[in-house]
Design an enzyme around this catalytic site. Structure first.
Site, PDB file in Angstrom:
ATOM      1  N   HIS A   1     -78.304 -46.840  53.306  1.00 24.36           N
ATOM      2  CA  HIS A   1     -78.021 -48.241  53.625  1.00 24.36           C
ATOM      3  C   HIS A   1     -77.284 -48.978  52.493  1.00 24.36           C
ATOM      4  CE1 HIS A   1     -81.715 -49.488  51.585  1.00 24.36           C
ATOM      5  NE2 HIS A   1     -82.511 -49.074  52.524  1.00 24.36           N
TER       6      HIS A   1
ATOM      7  N   HIS B   1     -95.868 -46.414  55.934  1.00 21.62           N
ATOM      8  CA  HIS B   1     -94.771 -47.391  55.925  1.00 21.62           C
ATOM      9  C   HIS B   1     -93.871 -47.090  57.115  1.00 21.62           C
ATOM     10  CE1 HIS B   1     -91.296 -49.567  54.556  1.00 21.62           C
ATOM     11  NE2 HIS B   1     -90.775 -48.662  53.763  1.00 21.62           N
TER      12      HIS B   1
ATOM     13  N   GLU C   1     -90.668 -47.854  57.783  1.00 19.85           N
ATOM     14  CA  GLU C   1     -89.210 -47.768  57.687  1.00 19.85           C
ATOM     15  C   GLU C   1     -88.756 -46.400  58.220  1.00 19.85           C
ATOM     16  OE1 GLU C   1     -87.472 -48.906  53.915  1.00 19.85           O
ATOM     17  OE2 GLU C   1     -85.537 -49.282  54.894  1.00 19.85           O
TER      18      GLU C   1
ATOM     19  N   ASP D   1     -86.725 -44.077  57.499  1.00 18.46           N
ATOM     20  CA  ASP D   1     -86.547 -42.870  56.685  1.00 18.46           C
ATOM     21  C   ASP D   1     -87.847 -42.078  56.579  1.00 18.46           C
ATOM     22  OD1 ASP D   1     -87.315 -45.143  55.179  1.00 18.46           O
ATOM     23  OD2 ASP D   1     -86.705 -44.241  53.285  1.00 18.46           O
TER      24      ASP D   1
ATOM     25  N   HIS E   1     -92.880 -51.163  50.113  1.00 15.44           N
ATOM     26  CA  HIS E   1     -91.649 -51.887  50.093  1.00 15.44           C
ATOM     27  C   HIS E   1     -91.485 -52.861  51.261  1.00 15.44           C
ATOM     28  CE1 HIS E   1     -87.318 -50.889  51.656  1.00 15.44           C
ATOM     29  NE2 HIS E   1     -87.213 -51.971  50.957  1.00 15.44           N
TER      30      HIS E   1
ATOM     31  N   ASP F   1     -92.973 -45.641  48.786  1.00 16.45           N
ATOM     32  CA  ASP F   1     -91.688 -45.849  48.097  1.00 16.45           C
ATOM     33  C   ASP F   1     -91.866 -46.053  46.582  1.00 16.45           C
ATOM     34  OD1 ASP F   1     -89.912 -45.600  50.236  1.00 16.45           O
ATOM     35  OD2 ASP F   1     -90.092 -47.699  50.801  1.00 16.45           O
TER      36      ASP F   1
ATOM     37  N   TYR G   1     -83.146 -46.496  41.350  1.00 16.72           N
ATOM     38  CA  TYR G   1     -83.938 -46.734  42.562  1.00 16.72           C
ATOM     39  C   TYR G   1     -84.665 -48.069  42.464  1.00 16.72           C
ATOM     40  CZ  TYR G   1     -87.565 -45.614  46.084  1.00 16.72           C
ATOM     41  OH  TYR G   1     -88.431 -45.622  47.159  1.00 16.72           O
TER      42      TYR G   1
ATOM     43  N   HIS H   1     -90.078 -40.409  47.992  1.00 19.81           N
ATOM     44  CA  HIS H   1     -88.725 -39.963  47.644  1.00 19.81           C
ATOM     45  C   HIS H   1     -88.761 -39.336  46.259  1.00 19.81           C
ATOM     46  CE1 HIS H   1     -86.848 -42.197  50.937  1.00 19.81           C
ATOM     47  NE2 HIS H   1     -87.470 -43.286  50.555  1.00 19.81           N
TER      48      HIS H   1
HETATM   49 FE1  FEO Z   1     -88.899 -48.369  52.461  1.00 23.46          FE
HETATM   50 FE2  FEO Z   1     -88.164 -45.106  51.782  1.00 23.46          FE
HETATM   51  O1  FEO Z   1     -88.440 -46.600  52.855  1.00 23.46           O
END
Ligand code: FEO
Length: 406
Positions: free
Chosen positions: A23, A77, A79, A81, A144, A163, A191, A222
């Site tokens: 993104h 979470h 999101e 991903d 996040h 995250d 990051y 991640h």
């Molecule tokens: Fe807030 Fe890696 O997603």
């Protein structure tokens, strides 16, 4: 290929070697979407991956257990991903109960058809026993998203941090000690600057809450798992979340015909005349917004420049300013500079934007009509020095703790 964190606890995520645009974030080293399988009397999958990679996740789970025998799927979470593989995962794990925060019902419900899923809402203070191990939940809103939480396994001193503490790195080494530490910390810095900065207050609160936990391993969603360099990443997060600043001035600009570039170089000379202050110059169109934000994270002073176009700053300067404003790099010393020609407005637009960034303006814009003459360049140099002196004061007051990469 799976990797073992502790007996019966495996990484089962996906390494995305090719992604370069997350993104808008320039993921120049790729990324990973981490998921973990905890096998005990009962079995739990901690998070999933991006939808297209559901097959890889399920294949890795199948190497360890029958997916139909998984009892819990934790969604820390919503999101995409981390959650967009959920429809495929829940279909392959029909006996599993989805554990998520109350807020995650909003995000997941908006993205996916959850009918037929068994769901149990959990929050801070709740826990689920897997047998000899426990999943304890800690809501971490805004780290996040409002729906975010972390999952702690006290028996292993293991925190699945979502995250938090992540990095965008594609690597065959799943652990921090299998990768060069300077590279990891630099990627953690990129990051943090580009993803986490706006939520620094909440990160600081989370660090305080997590300080009560006995943690030997942090497994984010991640990048690598921290097990050998916890002190380094925690120190970095203290610096960043508390807004501590380095003795550093960033000169960032966009230029039309080179006049603003000459001004930037004169400003750098002024900054460099103050001993102990690091000076860095970035031409926005020779770089990218990800790098600009990263350099802003720890800079105590920022000189922001643009030539004038259509009575405003140049488009890429406007994009960098908008990005910086959204990331909320507050509390920096700053001034604007730039050239103008038949019409004015570029440096003035930057100066006006500083108020929304909550930056301390050390002086009015330094301006040049067309090409800067010696007088303007002298003014740039003096302004750079003035900014560096103020940056020095701000950095000394902030108490930045040096990292091994500084
Ligand atoms: Fe807030 Fe890696 O997603």
């Amino acid at each position: 290929m799976t990797a073992e964190l502790a007996k019966g606890i495996h990484w089962v995520g996906y390494v995305d070697w090719v992604v370069r645009d997350f993104h808008g974030y320039n993921t120049h080293r790729g990324a990973t979407y981490n998921a973990y399988l905890v096998q005990d009397a009962k079995t739990a999958l901690i998070d999933t991956v991006k939808g297209p990679y559901a097959g890889t996740l399920l294949k890795q789970v199948a190497e360890l257990t029958d997916p139909a025998k998984v009892d819990y799927v934790v969604c820390n979470h919503g999101e995409p991903d981390h959650s967009s593989a959920l429809p495929a995962v829940m279909a392959a794990m029909p006996n599993a109960t989805l554990l998520c925060s109350k807020k995650a019902l909003d995000s997941l419900g908006a993205y996916y058809d959850m009918s037929g899923w068994k769901v149990q809402v959990v929050g801070t203070g709740d826990s689920v026993s897997l047998g000899s191990r426990t999943l304890a939940f800690l809501e971490t809103p805004m780290v996040h998203w409002p729906d975010s939480m972390m999952t702690y396994v006290p028996e292993e001193k293991l925190l699945f941090s979502m995250d938090g503490f992540g990095q965008h790195i594609a690597s065959t080494g799943r652990f921090d000690d299998e990768n060069p530490l300077p590279m990891l910390l630099e990627e953690a810095r990129i990051y943090y600057a580009n993803i986490v900065t706006p939520y620094s207050g909440k990160v600081a609160e989370t660090l305080k809450a997590a300080a009560g936990l006995d943690i030997a391993m942090i497994a984010p969603s991640h990048g690598v798992i921290w097990r050998s360099h916890l002190g380094d990443i925690l120190k970095a997060y203290r610096n960043w979340s508390e807004g501590k600043l380095k003795k550093k001035v960033l000169v960032v600009f966009d230029t039309m015909w080179g006049s603003t570039a000459k001004m930037g170089e004169a400003i750098i000379e002024g900054v460099a005349s103050v001993p102990g202050v690091e000076a860095k110059l970035i031409a926005i169109r020779s770089s990218d917004l990800t790098a600009v934000a990263t350099e802003m994270l720890e800079a105590a002073g920022i000189a922001f420049g643009s030539s004038t176009l259509n009575r405003d700053m140049l488009p890429m300067a406007a994009a960098a300013m908008s990005y910086a404003r959204g990331l909320r790099f507050t509390g920096r010393a700053a001034f604007a500079f730039g050239s103008y020609g038949w019409g004015t407005g570029g440096p003035e637009a930057i100066d006006k934007a500083f108020a929304e960034c909550k930056w301390e303006v050390v002086r009015g814009p330094v301006k040049s009509k067309f090409n800067p003459d010696a007088k303007v360049l002298d003014e740039c140099c003096a302004a750079g020095r003035e900014l560096a002196l103020r940056a020095l004061e701000l950095a000394e007051a902030s108490g930045y703790e040096p990292l091994v990469i500084d």
